[in-house]
Scaffold this active site. Sequence first.
Site, PDB file in Angstrom:
ATOM      1  N   SER A   1      -3.268  -2.609  11.106  1.00 37.26           N
ATOM      2  CA  SER A   1      -4.451  -2.891  11.912  1.00 37.26           C
ATOM      3  C   SER A   1      -4.209  -4.029  12.891  1.00 37.26           C
ATOM      4  O   SER A   1      -4.934  -4.150  13.884  1.00 37.26           O
ATOM      5  CB  SER A   1      -5.621  -3.295  11.001  1.00 37.26           C
TER       6      SER A   1
ATOM      7  N   HIS B   1      -2.348   4.053  14.759  1.00 41.89           N
ATOM      8  CA  HIS B   1      -3.422   3.393  14.010  1.00 41.89           C
ATOM      9  C   HIS B   1      -4.642   4.291  13.896  1.00 41.89           C
ATOM     10  O   HIS B   1      -5.407   4.441  14.848  1.00 41.89           O
ATOM     11  CB  HIS B   1      -3.771   2.063  14.707  1.00 41.89           C
TER      12      HIS B   1
ATOM     13  N   GLU C   1      -5.254   4.638  17.855  1.00 39.81           N
ATOM     14  CA  GLU C   1      -4.591   3.720  18.782  1.00 39.81           C
ATOM     15  C   GLU C   1      -3.071   3.901  18.636  1.00 39.81           C
ATOM     16  O   GLU C   1      -2.537   3.761  17.537  1.00 39.81           O
ATOM     17  CB  GLU C   1      -4.976   2.266  18.470  1.00 39.81           C
TER      18      GLU C   1
ATOM     19  N   ASN D   1      -9.968  -3.711  16.816  1.00 35.20           N
ATOM     20  CA  ASN D   1     -10.141  -4.847  15.911  1.00 35.20           C
ATOM     21  C   ASN D   1     -10.227  -6.174  16.655  1.00 35.20           C
ATOM     22  O   ASN D   1     -10.832  -7.126  16.168  1.00 35.20           O
ATOM     23  CB  ASN D   1      -9.040  -4.862  14.854  1.00 35.20           C
TER      24      ASN D   1
HETATM   25  N1  LIG Z   1      -9.068  -0.058   5.358  1.00 35.96           N
HETATM   26  C1  LIG Z   1      -9.262   0.299   6.622  1.00 35.96           C
HETATM   27  O1  LIG Z   1     -10.403   0.493   7.060  1.00 35.96           O
HETATM   28  C2  LIG Z   1      -8.090   0.493   7.524  1.00 35.96           C
HETATM   29  C3  LIG Z   1      -8.289   1.121   8.769  1.00 35.96           C
HETATM   30  C4  LIG Z   1      -7.199   1.323   9.622  1.00 35.96           C
HETATM   31  C5  LIG Z   1      -5.942   0.883   9.239  1.00 35.96           C
HETATM   32  N2  LIG Z   1      -5.774   0.258   8.027  1.00 35.96           N
HETATM   33  C6  LIG Z   1      -4.424  -0.176   7.684  1.00 35.96           C
HETATM   34  O2  LIG Z   1      -3.856   0.772   6.798  1.00 35.96           O
HETATM   35  C7  LIG Z   1      -2.978   0.109   5.876  1.00 35.96           C
HETATM   36  C8  LIG Z   1      -3.447   0.384   4.466  1.00 35.96           C
HETATM   37  O3  LIG Z   1      -4.796  -0.052   4.357  1.00 35.96           O
HETATM   38  P1  LIG Z   1      -5.697   0.313   3.080  1.00 35.96           P
HETATM   39  O4  LIG Z   1      -7.068  -0.173   3.374  1.00 35.96           O
HETATM   40  O5  LIG Z   1      -5.458   1.722   2.683  1.00 35.96           O
HETATM   41  O6  LIG Z   1      -5.011  -0.681   2.020  1.00 35.96           O
HETATM   42  P2  LIG Z   1      -5.128  -0.733   0.438  1.00 35.96           P
HETATM   43  O7  LIG Z   1      -4.714  -2.116   0.068  1.00 35.96           O
HETATM   44  O8  LIG Z   1      -6.428  -0.176  -0.015  1.00 35.96           O
HETATM   45  O9  LIG Z   1      -4.016   0.326  -0.017  1.00 35.96           O
HETATM   46  C9  LIG Z   1      -2.660   0.084   0.205  1.00 35.96           C
HETATM   47  C10 LIG Z   1      -1.849   0.969  -0.721  1.00 35.96           C
HETATM   48  O10 LIG Z   1      -0.474   0.700  -0.505  1.00 35.96           O
HETATM   49  C11 LIG Z   1       0.171   0.687  -1.744  1.00 35.96           C
HETATM   50  N3  LIG Z   1       1.420  -0.044  -1.592  1.00 35.96           N
HETATM   51  C12 LIG Z   1       1.588  -1.382  -1.520  1.00 35.96           C
HETATM   52  N4  LIG Z   1       2.903  -1.649  -1.347  1.00 35.96           N
HETATM   53  C13 LIG Z   1       3.564  -0.456  -1.287  1.00 35.96           C
HETATM   54  C14 LIG Z   1       4.909  -0.069  -1.105  1.00 35.96           C
HETATM   55  N5  LIG Z   1       5.866  -0.965  -0.948  1.00 35.96           N
HETATM   56  N6  LIG Z   1       5.202   1.251  -1.075  1.00 35.96           N
HETATM   57  C15 LIG Z   1       4.230   2.188  -1.209  1.00 35.96           C
HETATM   58  N7  LIG Z   1       2.942   1.863  -1.401  1.00 35.96           N
HETATM   59  C16 LIG Z   1       2.610   0.575  -1.438  1.00 35.96           C
HETATM   60  C17 LIG Z   1      -0.831   0.074  -2.691  1.00 35.96           C
HETATM   61  O11 LIG Z   1      -0.545   0.407  -4.036  1.00 35.96           O
HETATM   62  C18 LIG Z   1      -2.127   0.719  -2.206  1.00 35.96           C
HETATM   63  O12 LIG Z   1      -2.334   1.975  -2.816  1.00 35.96           O
HETATM   64  C19 LIG Z   1      -2.994  -1.374   6.254  1.00 35.96           C
HETATM   65  O13 LIG Z   1      -1.944  -1.628   7.121  1.00 35.96           O
HETATM   66  C20 LIG Z   1      -4.339  -1.516   6.951  1.00 35.96           C
HETATM   67  O14 LIG Z   1      -4.364  -2.591   7.860  1.00 35.96           O
HETATM   68  C21 LIG Z   1      -6.803   0.081   7.166  1.00 35.96           C
END
Ligand SMILES: NC(=O)c1ccc[n+]([C@@H]2O[C@H](COP(=O)([O-])OP(=O)(O)OC[C@H]3O[C@@H](n4cnc5c(N)ncnc54)[C@H](O)[C@@H]3O)[C@@H](O)[C@H]2O)c1
Length: 272
Positions: A106, A127, A139, A177
Amino acid sequence: MGAGIAETAASAGFEVVIRSRSEATAAATRDRLERSLAKQVDRGKRTAEDAAATMARVKATSDLADLWGCGIVIESVVEDLATKKHLFRELDRAVGAGAVLATNTSTLPVVELAMETARPESVCGIHFFNPAPVMTLVEIVRPLTASDATIEAARQFAVACGKQPVVVKDQAGFIVNHLLFPYLNNAVRLLEQGVASRDDIDAAMKGGCNFPIGPFALLDLVGLDTSVAILDALYEEFRDPHYAAVPLLRRLVAAGRLGRKTGQGFYDYRSE
Ligand SMILES: NC(=O)c1ccc[n+]([C@@H]2O[C@H](COP(=O)([O-])OP(=O)(O)OC[C@H]3O[C@@H](n4cnc5c(N)ncnc54)[C@H](O)[C@@H]3O)[C@@H](O)[C@H]2O)c1
């Protein structure tokens, strides 16, 4: 986010490999996707045949080597630069030379992930927004190192997924963001200052700005830990006090109240 991106790509007809760290989490992610599709069948949004065909395109694994033949790999792990850098080094070794390596970050600097690999020209940001199957925007983040071919491949992939891509420079927060998080952070500040209640602030932004959900419902959807990570990355880049996470946000994270994913955040979801 990973499960949502997998659902989006598989629904668009792509063969998808979901890679998680263990067989158990890989299976759990696949189950989650299956439940999401089943819900859509129940609501009449897709047929049972379509759901089955979509699931048939999805393979879940814990083995990075299973990504070898993929054309585009989208990393979507926790919003932590060190974790993502480590994973990009692994992906670079595991994935075929012609593939695009993308991050769903993000806010984090995509160029720093690109420079962990031997193919910085093939690394960019793709993104998606939350929930990925529903939100139309993607994005495409262009680090200084990316080739035109990489950005075009990412753009075409987003279009093939039925999304509207916008191309943006590799700067913290990209477009959405950068604009959204000062607003969300200020909503928490208003609550902390006792200016209005949670429900009244959410109601005000829905009724007064025609937003579909208020700032606290949105923070709970994004995840408060992810939100703090986004604000920290924005603050690190711009040193603007508007991006400094309000203490209440950090306290909620410290209390394990991360939003919908833990059942409690600004709201309580445990009875849902
Ligand atoms: N939450 C949102 O609204 C949102 C929106 C757009 C983008 N993002 C981006 O997406 C990404 C994930 O966000 P999220 O909200 O799903 O996060 P989250 O913390 O809910 O989930 C992340 C997942 O990654 C796993 N993980 C951690 N390290 C790992 C590794 N080395 N190998 C494989 N899996 C691993 C964790 O176990 C978890 O299941 C981030 O970069 C975040 O910025 C999030």
